[in-house]
Design a protein around this motif. Structure first.
Motif, PDB file in Angstrom:
ATOM      1  N   ASN A 252      76.191  54.163  75.086  1.00 38.54           N
ATOM      2  CA  ASN A 252      74.664  53.544  74.691  1.00 38.54           C
ATOM      3  C   ASN A 252      74.261  54.571  73.507  1.00 38.54           C
ATOM      4  O   ASN A 252      73.510  55.492  73.998  1.00 38.54           O
ATOM      5  CB  ASN A 252      73.896  53.406  75.963  1.00 38.54           C
ATOM      6  N   LEU A 253      74.472  54.107  72.331  1.00 38.97           N
ATOM      7  CA  LEU A 253      73.774  54.902  71.244  1.00 38.97           C
ATOM      8  C   LEU A 253      72.766  54.470  70.471  1.00 38.97           C
ATOM      9  O   LEU A 253      72.669  53.334  70.224  1.00 38.97           O
ATOM     10  CB  LEU A 253      75.072  55.313  70.319  1.00 38.97           C
ATOM     11  N   VAL A 254      71.820  55.438  69.875  1.00 38.18           N
ATOM     12  CA  VAL A 254      70.763  54.852  68.895  1.00 38.18           C
ATOM     13  C   VAL A 254      71.081  55.970  67.860  1.00 38.18           C
ATOM     14  O   VAL A 254      70.904  57.219  67.863  1.00 38.18           O
ATOM     15  CB  VAL A 254      69.467  55.246  69.671  1.00 38.18           C
ATOM     16  N   PHE A 255      71.320  55.232  66.575  1.00 32.92           N
ATOM     17  CA  PHE A 255      71.227  55.949  65.495  1.00 32.92           C
ATOM     18  C   PHE A 255      70.012  55.910  64.804  1.00 32.92           C
ATOM     19  O   PHE A 255      69.133  55.201  64.720  1.00 32.92           O
ATOM     20  CB  PHE A 255      72.151  55.338  64.314  1.00 32.92           C
ATOM     21  N   LEU A 256      69.317  57.422  64.819  1.00 36.76           N
ATOM     22  CA  LEU A 256      67.893  57.444  64.413  1.00 36.76           C
ATOM     23  C   LEU A 256      68.422  58.104  62.802  1.00 36.76           C
ATOM     24  O   LEU A 256      68.587  59.257  62.879  1.00 36.76           O
ATOM     25  CB  LEU A 256      67.180  58.729  65.315  1.00 36.76           C
TER      26      LEU A 256
ATOM     27  N   ALA B  80      66.799  53.698  73.514  1.00 40.20           N
ATOM     28  CA  ALA B  80      67.738  54.241  74.267  1.00 40.20           C
ATOM     29  C   ALA B  80      67.450  54.059  75.884  1.00 40.20           C
ATOM     30  O   ALA B  80      68.457  53.527  76.599  1.00 40.20           O
ATOM     31  CB  ALA B  80      67.950  55.745  74.374  1.00 40.20           C
ATOM     32  N   GLU B  81      66.045  54.186  76.202  1.00 45.39           N
ATOM     33  CA  GLU B  81      65.712  53.911  77.452  1.00 45.39           C
ATOM     34  C   GLU B  81      65.818  52.320  77.991  1.00 45.39           C
ATOM     35  O   GLU B  81      65.850  52.141  79.118  1.00 45.39           O
ATOM     36  CB  GLU B  81      64.407  54.623  77.872  1.00 45.39           C
ATOM     37  N   GLN B  82      65.413  51.671  76.972  1.00 43.85           N
ATOM     38  CA  GLN B  82      65.350  50.255  77.064  1.00 43.85           C
ATOM     39  C   GLN B  82      67.011  49.708  77.621  1.00 43.85           C
ATOM     40  O   GLN B  82      66.993  48.679  78.330  1.00 43.85           O
ATOM     41  CB  GLN B  82      65.039  49.326  75.952  1.00 43.85           C
ATOM     42  N   ASN B  83      67.973  50.202  76.722  1.00 47.31           N
ATOM     43  CA  ASN B  83      69.082  49.955  77.188  1.00 47.31           C
ATOM     44  C   ASN B  83      69.706  50.874  78.185  1.00 47.31           C
ATOM     45  O   ASN B  83      71.230  50.913  78.196  1.00 47.31           O
ATOM     46  CB  ASN B  83      70.106  49.642  75.725  1.00 47.31           C
TER      47      ASN B  83
ATOM     48  N   ASN C   6      74.267  57.988  77.301  1.00 47.23           N
ATOM     49  CA  ASN C   6      73.340  57.715  76.667  1.00 47.23           C
ATOM     50  C   ASN C   6      72.561  58.789  75.637  1.00 47.23           C
ATOM     51  O   ASN C   6      72.289  59.899  76.009  1.00 47.23           O
ATOM     52  CB  ASN C   6      72.160  57.534  77.724  1.00 47.23           C
ATOM     53  N   ARG C   7      72.801  58.588  74.207  1.00 46.46           N
ATOM     54  CA  ARG C   7      72.416  59.465  73.439  1.00 46.46           C
ATOM     55  C   ARG C   7      71.911  59.262  72.013  1.00 46.46           C
ATOM     56  O   ARG C   7      72.355  57.764  71.605  1.00 46.46           O
ATOM     57  CB  ARG C   7      73.877  60.228  73.117  1.00 46.46           C
TER      58      ARG C   7
ATOM     59  N   ASP D 142      65.568  65.290  80.573  1.00 43.66           N
ATOM     60  CA  ASP D 142      65.747  64.928  81.873  1.00 43.66           C
ATOM     61  C   ASP D 142      65.792  63.499  82.431  1.00 43.66           C
ATOM     62  O   ASP D 142      66.306  63.521  83.652  1.00 43.66           O
ATOM     63  CB  ASP D 142      64.364  65.755  82.593  1.00 43.66           C
ATOM     64  N   SER D 143      65.628  62.782  81.488  1.00 44.72           N
ATOM     65  CA  SER D 143      65.888  61.280  81.966  1.00 44.72           C
ATOM     66  C   SER D 143      67.088  60.925  81.752  1.00 44.72           C
ATOM     67  O   SER D 143      67.646  59.681  82.109  1.00 44.72           O
ATOM     68  CB  SER D 143      64.705  60.457  80.903  1.00 44.72           C
ATOM     69  N   GLY D 144      68.179  61.681  81.155  1.00 45.50           N
ATOM     70  CA  GLY D 144      69.384  61.540  81.109  1.00 45.50           C
ATOM     71  C   GLY D 144      69.872  60.953  79.462  1.00 45.50           C
ATOM     72  O   GLY D 144      71.076  60.596  79.468  1.00 45.50           O
ATOM     73  N   VAL D 145      68.843  60.912  78.643  1.00 50.15           N
ATOM     74  CA  VAL D 145      69.000  60.718  77.307  1.00 50.15           C
ATOM     75  C   VAL D 145      69.177  61.903  76.513  1.00 50.15           C
ATOM     76  O   VAL D 145      68.306  62.815  76.462  1.00 50.15           O
ATOM     77  CB  VAL D 145      68.111  59.725  76.741  1.00 50.15           C
TER      78      VAL D 145
END
Length: 728
Positions: free
Chosen positions: A345-349, A432-435, A442-443, A471-474
């Protein structure tokens, strides 16, 4: 009125009146003469208006005069349009500011609209529209050059005035390279799911307002195609953390050394780019551990998956200091099969600020992200967030199976504005947290030059934010692009505290290495918060020096504290650490304390004779990716780990040495030696580049992708590189 009469009037006016009045009077006289001529000939024209054609003139000379009049009119109009084009093309974009805030890449990237508007609204001289009107209707060849001169005067004076004025006083630029309709259509396109919503917001309204408020001349000029905006270019603003090389330490005073592992490679890539440009990298840009860890080494794998990696240690003679030894510590993580890889689950910023407007930044960034897509699975998801002066969502979480949609969103991006990096980070973590999937990786992958200049720019504040999100895992990884204003210091802080890696992308080849060949190790961690602690035996070791890892130093008490963050290892990653040690029976660099008890160390181990053959005791702490309690690996480093005949390392200084050393150990020593030379060679005596080349060539071994051969070429380049780049 004949031409001679008109010329005489102009000369008198030039002597006795202001230039503007002379020109106006000359134009009025010319217009009156032309009108009179029109009335005399009106019975000989067919049709009506400007485009009527001449008939019924039988006298050859009269026909010629009438046609000449027509030629003047049409010629004057054509000249006017040519001048309009020339004025537009001469008004280039204003220079970029240091933070790129003047770059308006998403709306054409120039200030032509503001310049033209200043010209048309100037009250100091005849309005531009009036000049154009007079120029269109003029019938005199001698008046037109005067009007051209006046237009040029307006151009020069207005550009000077705008250049000297404050940027904040300028009107907002509009897009001269497209019509109002085309601009609206582009705004709608960018507002679509695959478009850049942040850039589209307010875009149509801005275009409508700019075109409606602009004078008739501006509306006429706006559709003209203009040159593309200049690339952002800066020199000498690259930022690296300032640090001092690790010193030689007495074992009797500080027998324990503790540090966090590092698998980043950005220092090596930046060093390579500088050398290929003919310039030595600045010393703080050289982090020796990242240069050594750029290469893959064939260390031993763990015996089973219950332990994510194994550690090996080798003692060899030092290649640059007689009597000293090198202690190599190698760690290699196990690799996982394709079927075992968790979903991503990736987010390109992505940074789309003005400073990214260069071929080695945003265009390279887009192609790098496309390469990463090729290494993902169809069920993985990707979201895209961007930031410039503000942040916005370009693409909601989308499955990689819809690759064309993701690529279309990337292609629509363009650079412009300032750099609100903190706002972008906040938005990316929210996506990232939404998904979020507890069984997935999750990164957030941040791609930037690190030039944050709007909003929160404090590294400490950003570090606190990322630590909480970690700490949330992302997790967070960082990809750096470009040079001239690269903020490496910022990127290192973000990656280190986000449980991710930092890489520098200077070419498509490097993008392929990091995001395709090493995609698994980049994305899939097998251990986190990995710490190394070495306790040296004072009976056998007098001094030690850790080569590199200056920015990864930990306090001794941090080793057992699971709340202290450290580096992560991905699947298949290798980590190398090198100590230079001085045995007790060798010449020391640091004198022993006069008042230290020489029996202290012996008394401490008098009943532990088993330790007499140990150089050090190695301890490694790590956590599994989804656990919060660390595990411990320990192993003594003994004489059994020593390669006493090591070989080609000594052979750079001696003849006839046996070749029994491991290629990986020797090659890593060559890289470490080169890194120390780039930092000034403070601890390696008179070793030179040629000797490093010899050692690297003899230990190159199997070089499937040519990275080791490339290293040798870089050492050759360093021999002739300049110490400072061209400030231009």
């Amino acid at each position: 009125m004949d031409d001679a009469h008109l010329k005489k009037i102009l000369q008198q006016e030039n002597e006795n009146a202001a230039p503007e009045n002379a020109k106006k009077r000359a134009l009025n006289l010319a217009m009156a003469e032309f009108d009179q001529h029109q009335k005399e000939k009106e019975n000989n024209f067919q049709g009506s208006g400007f485009f009527s054609r001449l008939t019924g003139v039988t006298n050859k000379n009269n026909r010629r005069k009438d046609m000449k009049k027509k030629t003047y009119i049409f010629g004057g109009t054509a000249t006017a349009m040519a001048l309009v084009l020339a004025v537009g093309l001469s008004m280039h974009q204003a220079p970029h500011t240091s933070n790129g805030s003047d770059v308006r890449g998403h709306v054409g990237g120039n200030n032509f609209g503001s310049i033209a508007q200043n010209i048309t609204t100037s009250t100091s001289k005849t309005p531009f529209s009036e000049l154009l009107k007079n120029l269109k209707s003029d019938s005199s060849e001698q008046v037109q050059p005067e009007m051209r001169r006046e237009i040029e005067e307006y151009n020069i004076s207005q550009v000077d005035q705008i250049t000297k004025s404050d940027d904040s006083a300028r009107p907002a630029p509009i897009t001269p390279s497209r019509s109002n309709v085309a601009a609206k259509e582009e705004a709608k396109k960018m507002a679509s799911p695959s478009g850049n919503r942040m850039q589209a917001q307010g875009y149509a309204a801005e275009t409508d307002m700019a075109v409606a408020s602009s004078p008739p001349v501006m509306q006429m000029i706006a559709p003209i195609d203009m040159p593309a905006p200049h690339e952002y270019k800066d020199v000498g603003r690259d930022k690296f953390e300032d640090f001092t090389e690790n010193p030689i330490t007495l074992v009797s005073e500080a027998p324990v050394s503790t540090f966090s592992i590092d698998v980043d490679t950005s220092s090596y890539s930046f060093m390579r780019r500088q050398l290929e440009s003919g310039v030595l990298p600045q010393k703080d840009a050289v982090r020796i551990e990242e240069m050594v860890n750029y290469f893959d080494y064939d260390y031993a794998l763990p015996e089973n998956r219950e332990q994510p990696f194994a550690a090996t240690a080798t003692i060899t003679p030092s290649p640059w200091a007689e009597g000293r030894k090198l202690m190599h510590i190698g760690i290699k993580g196990f690799d996982i099969d394709q079927a075992e890889k968790p979903r991503s689950n990736l987010v390109f910023l992505l940074d789309v600020s003005g400073s990214m407007n260069a071929t080695d930044k945003l265009p390279l960034l887009k192609n790098s992200m496309k390469m990463l897509l090729d290494s993902l699975e169809p069920e993985d998801t990707v979201a895209i967030a961007v930031y410039a002066g503000a942040s916005g969502t370009v693409l909601e979480p989308t499955k990689v199976s819809e690759k064309s949609k993701i690529i279309a969103a990337l292609e629509n991006l363009s650079a412009g504005g300032s750099t609100a990096g903190a706002a972008g980070l906040k938005l990316a973590y929210e996506l990232a947290e939404q998904n979020f999937d507890k069984d997935a990786v999750n990164r957030v992958i941040l791609a930037t030059d690190g030039d944050f200049n709007v909003g929160i720019t404090s590294q400490d504040e950003l570090q606190d934010f990322i630590e909480r999100k970690r700490d949330s895992g992302v997790f967070l990884s960082v990809l750096g692009f470009g040079q001239g204003n690269l903020n490496d210091q910022m990127m290192q802080k973000l990656a280190q505290n986000g449980n991710g890696t930092a890489a520098y992308i200077d070419s498509l080849n490097e993008a392929r290495k990091v995001l395709v060949e090493e995609a698994s190790s980049t994305l899939f961690p097998i251990a986190k918060d990995v710490k190394i602690q070495i306790e040296f035996n004072p009976k056998t070791v007098a001094e030690y020096r850790l080569i590199g890892y200056e920015t990864r130093h930990l306090n001794r008490e941090d080793f057992n504290n699971d709340a202290v963050d450290a580096g992560d290892i991905g699947t298949g990653h290798t980590v190398t650490a090198i100590y230079e040690i001085t045995p007790v029976d060798s010449n020391r660099s640091v004198d022993e304390s006069r008042y230290a008890s020489k029996d202290t160390s012996e008394a401490a181990i008098e009943d532990k004779t088993d330790f007499n053959n140990e150089y050090a005791f190695l301890k490694i702490r790590y956590k599994l990716p989804k656990e919060d309690v660390s595990k411990l690996i320990t192993t003594p480093v003994t004489a059994a780990n020593e390669v006493s005949s090591l070989t080609q390392i000594v052979c750079i200084r001696a003849e006839g040495c046996p070749s029994s050393a491991n290629n990986d150990v020797r090659f890593s020593a060559a890289v470490a030696g080169f890194g120390q030379l780039l930092k000034g060679g403070k601890y390696i005596g008179d070793v030179n580049y040629d000797e490093i080349i010899t050692l690297a060539q003899e230990s190159k071994g199997v070089d499937e992708f040519g990275y080791r051969a490339e290293f040798i070429q870089l050492v050759r380049l360093a021999k002739s590189a300049a110490t400072m780049g061209n400030p231009q």
